[in-house]
Design an enzyme around this catalytic site. Structure first.
Site, PDB file in Angstrom:
ATOM      1  N   LEU A  30       0.810  -1.218   0.000  1.00 54.76           N
ATOM      2  CA  LEU A  30       0.000   0.000   0.000  1.00 54.76           C
ATOM      3  C   LEU A  30       0.845   1.270   0.000  1.00 54.76           C
ATOM      4  O   LEU A  30       1.939   1.306   0.543  1.00 54.76           O
ATOM      5  CB  LEU A  30      -0.911  -0.006   1.238  1.00 54.76           C
ATOM      6  CG  LEU A  30      -1.829  -1.218   1.355  1.00 54.76           C
ATOM      7  CD1 LEU A  30      -2.726  -1.086   2.582  1.00 54.76           C
ATOM      8  CD2 LEU A  30      -2.670  -1.426   0.116  1.00 54.76           C
ATOM      9  N   HIS A  34      -3.739   4.381  -1.750  1.00 46.44           N
ATOM     10  CA  HIS A  34      -4.667   3.417  -1.138  1.00 46.44           C
ATOM     11  C   HIS A  34      -5.260   3.987   0.155  1.00 46.44           C
ATOM     12  O   HIS A  34      -6.441   3.803   0.436  1.00 46.44           O
ATOM     13  CB  HIS A  34      -3.941   2.117  -0.769  1.00 46.44           C
ATOM     14  CG  HIS A  34      -3.439   1.329  -1.929  1.00 46.44           C
ATOM     15  ND1 HIS A  34      -2.098   1.236  -2.235  1.00 46.44           N
ATOM     16  CD2 HIS A  34      -4.087   0.588  -2.853  1.00 46.44           C
ATOM     17  CE1 HIS A  34      -1.952   0.459  -3.293  1.00 46.44           C
ATOM     18  NE2 HIS A  34      -3.138   0.056  -3.696  1.00 46.44           N
ATOM     19  N   GLN A  62      -5.260 -12.256 -12.592  1.00 45.15           N
ATOM     20  CA  GLN A  62      -5.160 -11.044 -13.418  1.00 45.15           C
ATOM     21  C   GLN A  62      -3.747 -10.774 -13.914  1.00 45.15           C
ATOM     22  O   GLN A  62      -3.480  -9.723 -14.496  1.00 45.15           O
ATOM     23  CB  GLN A  62      -5.743  -9.837 -12.674  1.00 45.15           C
ATOM     24  CG  GLN A  62      -4.934  -9.342 -11.489  1.00 45.15           C
ATOM     25  CD  GLN A  62      -5.691  -8.305 -10.682  1.00 45.15           C
ATOM     26  OE1 GLN A  62      -6.647  -8.627  -9.991  1.00 45.15           O
ATOM     27  NE2 GLN A  62      -5.268  -7.045 -10.748  1.00 45.15           N
TER      28      GLN A  62
HETATM   29  O1  PAF Z   1      -6.630  -2.399  -8.486  1.00 50.57           O
HETATM   30  C1  PAF Z   1      -6.212  -3.411  -7.891  1.00 50.57           C
HETATM   31  O2  PAF Z   1      -5.366  -3.348  -6.990  1.00 50.57           O
HETATM   32  C2  PAF Z   1      -6.729  -4.786  -8.297  1.00 50.57           C
HETATM   33  O3  PAF Z   1      -6.955  -4.868  -9.669  1.00 50.57           O
HETATM   34  C3  PAF Z   1      -7.990  -5.208  -7.509  1.00 50.57           C
HETATM   35  C4  PAF Z   1      -9.169  -4.305  -7.815  1.00 50.57           C
HETATM   36  C5  PAF Z   1      -7.698  -5.218  -6.039  1.00 50.57           C
HETATM   37  C6  PAF Z   1      -8.401  -6.645  -7.925  1.00 50.57           C
HETATM   38  O4  PAF Z   1      -7.394  -7.558  -7.638  1.00 50.57           O
END
Ligand code: PAF
Length: 291
Positions: A30, A34, A62
């Site tokens: 973070l 954030h 992802q």
């Molecule tokens: O933006 C991010 O950090 C990621 O894409 C998320 C939304 C936490 C999904 O893993």
């Protein structure tokens, strides 16, 4: 603040809360951006006394095969300290085995016209991975609202559309991008930059401001056209290449769906956004600016 690693514990704690939580999903590592999302979540939660929940989960789905899943910094202890300082109530930090106990065969696949352009064109499957994990986290956390940063502009748009089309009872909030003093958008991946690259990185927002000014001037003069936008985009790509960047795209799109604006959109007041992704050394940075 409590940190939970299991779905059972998460559910038990949320069942005792006075209202459905306000949720900030993250992958950890973070930074101040954030923490700003958590502060925003606190404001949204205040009237109902709802808890603020953050998740920390590096979502394998992802990441592409050549991306930084294995090396993505896992910094849970430090993240937890920061979250506690800004008033997060509960952190959900599941293991992979907890969130994906079996291969995730069911996926949320966003429509190709939203998800296979821009970031999706360079990161195949990225938005299916994001949508799948966020949908799953929404099911587990059951939030009344969720907060995402506008820095990931396309992600925010795709998740908003997912919530609407799937009928999820969740209000999606977009938070403005937090920037370093020189203007660089805060990002977990800025940590990969050398000192020299960090100094150069500011060029990305400088370029977007330049695109904004050029588009604004032509629009004010009533001469903004497809051809003019194409020229602005091409010059911007060239400017990055001249400084040893490897740009994936610099484009001007419609804010509402990220499609190419029509000639009528350009002539009228259609809200536009300029978006870019470019590699500096080994680090791929993205940024955007509403025009
Ligand atoms: O933006 C991010 O950090 C990621 O894409 C998320 C939304 C936490 C999904 O893993």
């Amino acid at each position: 603040m409590h940190i939970t690693h299991t779905i059972a514990d998460l559910r038990e704690r949320l069942a005792a809360a006075p209202a459905r939580p306000v949720f900030v999903p993250t992958m950890g590592n973070l930074h101040a951006g954030h923490l700003d999302l958590i502060r925003r979540a606190r404001e949204i939660a205040a009237p109902t006394g709802a808890p603020v929940v953050a998740s920390i989960f590096v979502n394998r789905l992802q990441f592409g095969p050549n991306e930084d899943f294995d090396t993505y910094p896992r910094t849970l202890a430090r993240d937890a300290e920061l979250l506690a300082e800004v008033g997060c109530d509960l952190v959900f930090a599941p293991s992979e085995a907890e969130l994906y106990p079996e291969p995730q065969g069911y996926k949320v696949v966003p429509p190709t016209e939203l998800a296979d352009i821009l970031e999706g064109a360079f990161r195949p499957g990225f938005f299916t991975g994001v949508s799948t994990v966020v949908h799953k986290l929404f099911n587990l956390v059951g939030p009344q609202a969720a907060v995402f940063g506008k820095k990931d502009y396309q992600q925010l748009m795709i998740l908003r559309n997912m919530v609407r089309q799937m009928g999820l009872p969740i209000e999606v909030h977009g938070a403005d991008t937090l920037r370093a003093e020189d203007g660089l958008a805060l990002s977990s991946r800025n940590g990969y930059l050398s000192a020299e690259e960090r100094a150069e990185a500011v060029q990305l927002i400088t370029l977007l401001r330049c695109v904004r000014d050029q588009v604004g001037a032509l629009r004010a003069a009533g001469t903004l056209s497809h051809a003019a936008v194409a020229q602005i985009e091409a010059r911007a790509m060239e400017a990055l290449r001249a400084r040893q960047w490897q740009p994936d795209y610099v484009v001007v799109r419609r804010q509402r769906d990220l499609l190419v604006p029509t000639e009528a959109d350009l002539a009228q007041a259609e809200p536009l956004v300029s978006l870019t992704a470019a590699r500096l050394g080994k680090t791929r940075l993205i940024d955007n600016l509403e025009l």
